[in-house]
Design an enzyme around this catalytic site. Sequence first.
Site, PDB file in Angstrom:
ATOM      1  N   LEU A 104      23.449  26.031 -24.497  1.00 54.67           N
ATOM      2  CA  LEU A 104      22.930  24.773 -23.964  1.00 54.67           C
ATOM      3  C   LEU A 104      21.589  25.049 -23.295  1.00 54.67           C
ATOM      4  O   LEU A 104      21.366  26.133 -22.752  1.00 54.67           O
ATOM      5  CB  LEU A 104      23.900  24.173 -22.937  1.00 54.67           C
ATOM      6  N   ASP A 105      20.692  24.057 -23.312  1.00 53.18           N
ATOM      7  CA  ASP A 105      19.403  24.204 -22.644  1.00 53.18           C
ATOM      8  C   ASP A 105      19.603  24.388 -21.138  1.00 53.18           C
ATOM      9  O   ASP A 105      20.668  24.067 -20.599  1.00 53.18           O
ATOM     10  CB  ASP A 105      18.529  22.972 -22.887  1.00 53.18           C
ATOM     11  N   LEU A 106      18.561  24.862 -20.480  1.00 54.75           N
ATOM     12  CA  LEU A 106      18.617  25.154 -19.052  1.00 54.75           C
ATOM     13  C   LEU A 106      19.142  23.976 -18.241  1.00 54.75           C
ATOM     14  O   LEU A 106      19.990  24.131 -17.361  1.00 54.75           O
ATOM     15  CB  LEU A 106      17.225  25.565 -18.548  1.00 54.75           C
ATOM     16  N   SER A 108      20.666  21.208 -19.503  1.00 53.72           N
ATOM     17  CA  SER A 108      21.823  20.538 -20.097  1.00 53.72           C
ATOM     18  C   SER A 108      23.092  21.071 -19.439  1.00 53.72           C
ATOM     19  O   SER A 108      23.156  22.230 -19.019  1.00 53.72           O
ATOM     20  CB  SER A 108      21.877  20.779 -21.603  1.00 53.72           C
ATOM     21  N   HIS A 187      16.324  22.027 -29.519  1.00 49.24           N
ATOM     22  CA  HIS A 187      16.087  20.799 -28.744  1.00 49.24           C
ATOM     23  C   HIS A 187      16.277  19.544 -29.607  1.00 49.24           C
ATOM     24  O   HIS A 187      15.523  18.565 -29.478  1.00 49.24           O
ATOM     25  CB  HIS A 187      14.672  20.800 -28.160  1.00 49.24           C
TER      26      HIS A 187
END
Length: 231
Positions: A104-106, A108, A187
């Site tokens: 997961l993104d930072l 998210s 993304h």
Amino acid sequence: MVSYAARVDKFIAQQLGCKKRDVQLLLAQEQILVNGEICRDGDALIGQFCTVQVQQQILRKQAPIYLMLHKPDGVLSATKDEQHQTVMDLLPAQYASLHIAGRLDLHSTGLLLLTNDGQWSRQITQPDTKLPKHYMVTVANPITQEQVDGFAQGIYFAFEDLTTAPAQLNITTATTAKVILKQGRYHQIKRMFGHYRNPVLSIHRTQIGHIKLPVSLAAGEYRVASDPMDF
């Protein structure tokens, strides 16, 4: 690291630092056990979680571990980083050898899976499996039918010269929606909404395949299972 499937004779020769003919003698003497059973075939394949024993000495005994974590905002999906707190910093040291299955993104949040089972994690991350991943997304501007239709048809990314696979965009309020993806481009959700100039404010993953993030699991908390079907 030994591959997920290795020949008995090769594995034992590597572990004991001996030659294959020495292993053949041990096989003939019924001195080698695989999962508690006598092994006589050096060509037999052993998996990552097979227990291998030679003359009372255990050479491999590893149990599969499956861990779900409620990833908080601002925690990096990585094992080590000099600038940010990582998901491994949230876990006891005994889980340091686990790897992440689907990052997961930072910023998210939500369901993150970790394991020592490489074969299973590949099933989670490989695009060919088309495993559905569910997200709750908040955006800056009202979501339109045009965006719903665009997600369903796929959106062209010129930088990668590809069109995304069809995705479900189910509106829940004017600016929130449930998004279901079966692929995971870089993304992707932000870029799909970005195509409509609708900035994403937050992304929260709630489910991967059959595995759902329990409402009772607070941010930063985790659960462990010996079988992913137990989640």
